[in-house]
Design a protein around this motif. Sequence first.
Motif, mmCIF file in Angstrom:
data_model
loop_
_atom_site.group_PDB
_atom_site.id
_atom_site.type_symbol
_atom_site.label_atom_id
_atom_site.label_comp_id
_atom_site.label_asym_id
_atom_site.label_seq_id
_atom_site.Cartn_x
_atom_site.Cartn_y
_atom_site.Cartn_z
ATOM 1 N N MET A 223 0.812 -1.223 0.000
ATOM 2 C CA MET A 223 0.000 0.000 0.000
ATOM 3 C C MET A 223 0.843 1.270 0.000
ATOM 4 N N TYR A 224 0.313 2.268 -0.676
ATOM 5 C CA TYR A 224 0.926 3.591 -0.777
ATOM 6 C C TYR A 224 0.811 4.307 0.566
ATOM 7 N N THR A 225 1.904 4.918 1.011
ATOM 8 C CA THR A 225 1.864 5.713 2.241
ATOM 9 C C THR A 225 2.273 7.149 1.918
ATOM 10 N N ASP A 226 3.304 7.653 2.556
ATOM 11 C CA ASP A 226 3.820 8.997 2.273
ATOM 12 C C ASP A 226 5.240 8.845 1.726
ATOM 13 N N PRO A 227 5.453 9.150 0.437
ATOM 14 C CA PRO A 227 6.777 8.932 -0.155
ATOM 15 C C PRO A 227 7.866 9.807 0.449
ATOM 16 N N THR A 228 7.504 10.872 1.158
ATOM 17 C CA THR A 228 8.505 11.745 1.779
ATOM 18 C C THR A 228 8.861 11.287 3.193
ATOM 19 N N HIS A 229 8.151 10.266 3.673
ATOM 20 C CA HIS A 229 8.389 9.759 5.035
ATOM 21 C C HIS A 229 9.496 8.707 4.963
ATOM 22 N N LEU A 230 10.747 9.183 4.851
ATOM 23 C CA LEU A 230 11.881 8.299 4.587
ATOM 24 C C LEU A 230 12.435 7.656 5.849
ATOM 25 N N LYS A 231 12.353 8.352 6.966
ATOM 26 C CA LYS A 231 12.836 7.827 8.237
ATOM 27 C C LYS A 231 11.696 7.826 9.246
ATOM 28 N N ILE A 232 11.758 6.900 10.179
ATOM 29 C CA ILE A 232 10.709 6.815 11.189
ATOM 30 C C ILE A 232 10.579 8.133 11.945
ATOM 31 N N ALA A 233 11.695 8.799 12.186
ATOM 32 C CA ALA A 233 11.664 10.047 12.955
ATOM 33 C C ALA A 233 11.056 11.212 12.178
ATOM 34 N N ASP A 234 10.966 11.078 10.846
ATOM 35 C CA ASP A 234 10.434 12.173 10.026
ATOM 36 C C ASP A 234 8.936 12.349 10.247
ATOM 37 N N PRO A 235 8.451 13.587 10.252
ATOM 38 C CA PRO A 235 7.000 13.810 10.253
ATOM 39 C C PRO A 235 6.400 13.260 8.951
ATOM 40 N N GLY A 236 5.209 12.678 9.062
ATOM 41 C CA GLY A 236 4.568 12.086 7.885
ATOM 42 C C GLY A 236 3.241 12.748 7.574
ATOM 43 N N GLN A 237 2.815 12.609 6.323
ATOM 44 C CA GLN A 237 1.532 13.150 5.877
ATOM 45 C C GLN A 237 0.475 12.044 5.888
ATOM 46 N N ILE A 238 -0.701 12.373 6.373
ATOM 47 C CA ILE A 238 -1.793 11.385 6.349
ATOM 48 C C ILE A 238 -2.739 11.627 5.180
ATOM 49 N N GLU A 239 -2.705 12.852 4.614
ATOM 50 C CA GLU A 239 -3.548 13.136 3.455
ATOM 51 C C GLU A 239 -3.039 12.344 2.259
ATOM 52 N N GLY A 240 -3.929 11.601 1.617
ATOM 53 C CA GLY A 240 -3.530 10.790 0.476
ATOM 54 C C GLY A 240 -2.808 9.511 0.848
ATOM 55 N N ASN A 241 -2.665 9.254 2.130
ATOM 56 C CA ASN A 241 -1.988 8.056 2.620
ATOM 57 C C ASN A 241 -3.029 6.933 2.713
ATOM 58 N N VAL A 242 -2.919 5.962 1.808
ATOM 59 C CA VAL A 242 -3.946 4.921 1.708
ATOM 60 C C VAL A 242 -4.095 4.140 3.009
ATOM 61 N N VAL A 243 -2.991 3.909 3.693
ATOM 62 C CA VAL A 243 -3.053 3.120 4.931
ATOM 63 C C VAL A 243 -3.953 3.799 5.959
ATOM 64 N N PHE A 244 -3.811 5.103 6.113
ATOM 65 C CA PHE A 244 -4.653 5.797 7.090
ATOM 66 C C PHE A 244 -6.098 5.932 6.608
ATOM 67 N N THR A 245 -6.286 6.059 5.304
ATOM 68 C CA THR A 245 -7.657 6.078 4.780
ATOM 69 C C THR A 245 -8.358 4.767 5.094
ATOM 70 N N TRP A 246 -7.637 3.662 4.942
ATOM 71 C CA TRP A 246 -8.214 2.349 5.245
ATOM 72 C C TRP A 246 -8.396 2.145 6.753
ATOM 73 N N LEU A 247 -7.461 2.665 7.541
ATOM 74 C CA LEU A 247 -7.650 2.573 8.998
ATOM 75 C C LEU A 247 -8.911 3.316 9.416
ATOM 76 N N ASP A 248 -9.137 4.480 8.826
ATOM 77 C CA ASP A 248 -10.364 5.228 9.117
ATOM 78 C C ASP A 248 -11.600 4.418 8.752
ATOM 79 N N ALA A 249 -11.522 3.697 7.636
ATOM 80 C CA ALA A 249 -12.681 2.963 7.138
ATOM 81 C C ALA A 249 -12.970 1.689 7.920
ATOM 82 N N PHE A 250 -11.928 1.024 8.421
ATOM 83 C CA PHE A 250 -12.118 -0.322 8.962
ATOM 84 C C PHE A 250 -11.788 -0.498 10.448
ATOM 85 N N HIS A 251 -10.922 0.322 10.976
ATOM 86 C CA HIS A 251 -10.485 0.070 12.361
ATOM 87 C C HIS A 251 -11.604 0.415 13.339
ATOM 88 N N PRO A 252 -11.931 -0.492 14.259
ATOM 89 C CA PRO A 252 -13.034 -0.234 15.190
ATOM 90 C C PRO A 252 -12.704 0.777 16.287
#
Length: 334
Positions: A223-252
């Motif tokens: 799944m596509y995430t944030d291509p600019t999120h190269l290191k764990i310590a880096d701030p990441g974007q959730i907009e357009g991040n498929v993983v978070f879109t799916w978490l919103d849709a399915f996670h209870p």
Amino acid sequence: MNSKTTILTGDRPTGPLHLGHYVGSLRQRVALQQDYQQFVLVADLQGLTDNGSNPQKIRDNIPEVLADYLAAGIDPGLTTICLQSALPALAELTALYMNIVTVARVERNPTVKNEIAQKGFARTLPVGFLVYPVSQAADITAFKAEVVPVGDDQLPMIEQTNEIVHKMNSLLPAPVLRHCKAMLSDTSRLPGVDGSAKMSKSLGNTLHLSASEEMIHRAVSAMYTDPTHLKIADPGQIEGNVVFTWLDAFHPDKAKVAAMKAHYQQGGLGDRTCKNELEICLQELIAPMRERRATFIQDKGMLMALLKKGSERAHDVTQHTLREVKRGLGIPVF
């Protein structure tokens, strides 16, 4: 007489159903069936509008879709499941409505325009595909459905249906057809596993309700995430991040997802951790559906008998509407 509000929804049997169907409509149908008079239409005739040279594809997928319905929790004791081609009133109403809808109006429908472009039709466009919004209007009005659960991409269909209702009622001595309203789900459009704007059978970016553990794992891993999120310590974007879109849709646990979003945006939360959380969620969601479906699909005779019974009930409902319309137009009813 049943005083419950009537719902109509359905699917084209062009392949097994996927998680886009589940969040867009299926889980909503399961929740609504207790309180509404619900009809679910297996739209095989509409499936043929772009598969006319391959009817076996439609025929083979009818029991597949039925198995998906039951696996997802649709109860045939509460919901009437019926087959479009078994309801001749729908085809006759379509023919009547086509006389009051212009070609220009159908071509202006943005949903139709987008699908024509997506499928690469030019002068090879089947007439049936061009006018399928009229067929959908016939389906909705034949059941006198007042509520239609749809994705936001189908809103133009509801608009056109209500235009047909208004026009046809104006030709009758007294109104027969009912206006309908759309019911949108919380997640009306689920992005594909490849990051495409929409999950679609035709695009091959789906995750079926029958997906195996390995299929789920591979899909989430890719799944596509944030291509600019190269290191764990880096701030990441959730907009357009498929993983978070799916978490919103399915996670209870919505609070947990909100905390993960904040952590990801701040930095310090890795993509793999997010994907692991999503995979656990999807494995737990799909496993029981997959197991139930495997049992149902083994008894195709039972599935088709269920469909026949529902179609017989729907036949009476739709024929009643057709007779009302024909009498209002002065067409002989024998």
